[in-house]
Design a protein around this motif. Structure first.
Motif, PDB file in Angstrom:
ATOM      1  N   ALA A   1       0.816  -1.217   0.000  1.00 51.82           N
ATOM      2  CA  ALA A   1       0.000   0.000   0.000  1.00 51.82           C
ATOM      3  C   ALA A   1       0.848   1.264   0.000  1.00 51.82           C
ATOM      4  CB  ALA A   1      -0.929   0.002   1.213  1.00 51.82           C
ATOM      5  N   VAL A   2       2.000   1.216   0.668  1.00 52.84           N
ATOM      6  CA  VAL A   2       2.884   2.385   0.690  1.00 52.84           C
ATOM      7  C   VAL A   2       4.051   2.233  -0.278  1.00 52.84           C
ATOM      8  CG1 VAL A   2       2.271   3.041   3.047  1.00 52.84           C
ATOM      9  CG2 VAL A   2       4.156   1.459   2.675  1.00 52.84           C
ATOM     10  N   ARG A   3       4.019   1.140  -1.053  1.00 48.46           N
ATOM     11  CA  ARG A   3       5.018   0.888  -2.095  1.00 48.46           C
ATOM     12  C   ARG A   3       6.441   0.905  -1.527  1.00 48.46           C
ATOM     13  NH1 ARG A   3       2.554   4.094  -7.396  1.00 48.46           N
ATOM     14  NH2 ARG A   3       0.463   3.212  -7.224  1.00 48.46           N
ATOM     15  N   ARG A   4       6.608   0.108  -0.523  1.00 45.53           N
ATOM     16  CA  ARG A   4       7.919  -0.045   0.097  1.00 45.53           C
ATOM     17  C   ARG A   4       8.199  -1.521   0.326  1.00 45.53           C
ATOM     18  NH1 ARG A   4       7.597   4.718  -0.695  1.00 45.53           N
ATOM     19  NH2 ARG A   4       8.664   6.408   0.405  1.00 45.53           N
ATOM     20  N   ASP A   5       9.472  -1.832   0.510  1.00 47.74           N
ATOM     21  CA  ASP A   5       9.855  -3.176   0.900  1.00 47.74           C
ATOM     22  C   ASP A   5       9.311  -3.445   2.306  1.00 47.74           C
ATOM     23  OD1 ASP A   5      11.935  -5.046   2.393  1.00 47.74           O
ATOM     24  OD2 ASP A   5      12.102  -5.471   0.240  1.00 47.74           O
ATOM     25  N   PRO A   6       8.806  -4.653   2.571  1.00 52.13           N
ATOM     26  CA  PRO A   6       8.279  -4.940   3.916  1.00 52.13           C
ATOM     27  C   PRO A   6       9.261  -4.626   5.038  1.00 52.13           C
ATOM     28  CG  PRO A   6       7.673  -6.691   2.406  1.00 52.13           C
ATOM     29  CD  PRO A   6       8.595  -5.782   1.646  1.00 52.13           C
ATOM     30  N   MET A   7      10.539  -4.764   4.800  1.00 53.68           N
ATOM     31  CA  MET A   7      11.514  -4.475   5.851  1.00 53.68           C
ATOM     32  C   MET A   7      11.479  -3.013   6.272  1.00 53.68           C
ATOM     33  SD  MET A   7      12.552  -7.364   6.550  1.00 53.68           S
ATOM     34  CE  MET A   7      13.688  -6.781   7.820  1.00 53.68           C
ATOM     35  N   VAL A   8      11.107  -2.134   5.346  1.00 57.71           N
ATOM     36  CA  VAL A   8      10.978  -0.720   5.698  1.00 57.71           C
ATOM     37  C   VAL A   8       9.824  -0.527   6.676  1.00 57.71           C
ATOM     38  CG1 VAL A   8      10.496   1.588   4.780  1.00 57.71           C
ATOM     39  CG2 VAL A   8      11.959   0.005   3.497  1.00 57.71           C
ATOM     40  N   ILE A   9       8.739  -1.270   6.472  1.00 60.19           N
ATOM     41  CA  ILE A   9       7.581  -1.172   7.365  1.00 60.19           C
ATOM     42  C   ILE A   9       7.968  -1.576   8.786  1.00 60.19           C
ATOM     43  CG2 ILE A   9       5.230  -1.985   7.783  1.00 60.19           C
ATOM     44  CD1 ILE A   9       5.564  -0.255   5.286  1.00 60.19           C
ATOM     45  N   TYR A  10       8.777  -2.628   8.900  1.00 59.24           N
ATOM     46  CA  TYR A  10       9.154  -3.127  10.222  1.00 59.24           C
ATOM     47  C   TYR A  10      10.007  -2.131  11.004  1.00 59.24           C
ATOM     48  CZ  TYR A  10       7.278  -7.744   9.191  1.00 59.24           C
ATOM     49  OH  TYR A  10       6.426  -8.797   8.904  1.00 59.24           O
ATOM     50  N   ARG A  11      10.571  -1.142  10.345  1.00 56.76           N
ATOM     51  CA  ARG A  11      11.315  -0.120  11.069  1.00 56.76           C
ATOM     52  C   ARG A  11      10.387   0.794  11.869  1.00 56.76           C
ATOM     53  NH1 ARG A  11      14.971   1.894   5.934  1.00 56.76           N
ATOM     54  NH2 ARG A  11      16.012  -0.114   5.500  1.00 56.76           N
TER      55      ARG A  11
END
Length: 250
Positions: free
Chosen positions: A57-67
């Motif tokens: 949804a935010v067009r990022r790698d999932p690892m970025v979300i986990y930050r």
């Protein structure tokens, strides 16, 4: 009381949360992640939310979300936080009853705006110790305590009123959102609600209330409940003190 939009949004809310984020440009923020999560829950419910879908949804790698959010539980807590941040209390209002009515009306409107988030509003804060909850979740409690202590209530009595009010509001919105009829096009109330299925000899009172049940008005029902709750609380608490708090009903 007529439905009205939420009066104020605190600085902790996520106005414009996805501006720029959806293009995969610039740094992603926790606010943008939670804005996307709220949109997903609004659309597809809690079951439709996953860390992978949130990253898409935010067009990022999932690892970025986990930050920004370590797991799905933290995302759900954040979604509740975002909605609670939109609930504001005027702790300086000299009419404490009127202010609590406004808070209840605003909470109901938030629930109607985000019906699939309501279970999170009711359950997620309780899963966290009081002192570890987000400030946006605790702010209504602090402000209502300030409102009531300014009106003359002792701290424990103010806390009692808060608990009674929010317990009532949670129950009301859950009940209102679950009002489902069997045959919406049917004009006969017994048939519309499916009450004709109940044995007459075992449920005569419930069947007899079919017109009142069919004529459900969430805003009016909220007002009636608040009349009973606030007037009763004011009367009961004032009888335990030598003087009646300003603005209360003896």
């Amino acid at each position: 009381m007529a439905d009205k939009p939420t009066r104020r949004t605190r600085s902790g809310s996520i106005d414009g949360g996805l501006a720029g984020a959806g293009r995969g440009e610039g740094p992603i923020t926790r606010a943008a992640v939670l804005a996307a999560a709220l949109q997903i829950v609004d659309q597809d419910g809690v079951d439709g939310l996953s860390m992978r879908r949130l990253a898409e949804a935010v067009r990022r790698d999932p690892m970025v979300i986990y930050r920004h959010v370590p797991n799905k539980a933290a995302v759900l807590d954040g979604v509740a936080e975002v909605v609670f941040a939109q609930l504001s209390v005027d702790a300086t209002d000299p009419d404490w009853m009127s202010q609590l009515r406004s808070v209840a009306s605003d909470f109901r409107q938030l629930a109607l705006d985000h019906p699939r988030v309501v279970p999170l509003l009711v359950t997620r804060p309780l899963a966290t110790p009081l002192g570890l909850r987000p400030q946006a979740v605790l702010r209504p409690l602090e402000d209502i305590l300030a409102l009531l202590t300014r009106a003359g209530f002792a701290g424990p009595d103010a806390l009692h009123i808060y608990r009674a009010l929010f317990g009532f509001m949670y129950g009301h919105v859950l009940n209102e959102l679950q009002e489902i009829v069997e045959n919406p096009e049917e004009t006969d109330d017994l048939l519309r609600l499916g009450l004709y299925r109940l044995p007459l000899g075992q449920f005569p009172l419930l069947r007899g209330l079919a017109p009142a049940l069919a004529d459900y008005d969430g805003a009016a029902e909220l007002d009636r409940g608040l009349d009973i709750l606030l007037t009763g609380l004011a009367g009961a608490l004032s009888r335990g003190h030598d003087s009646t708090p300003p603005g209360s009903t003896p």
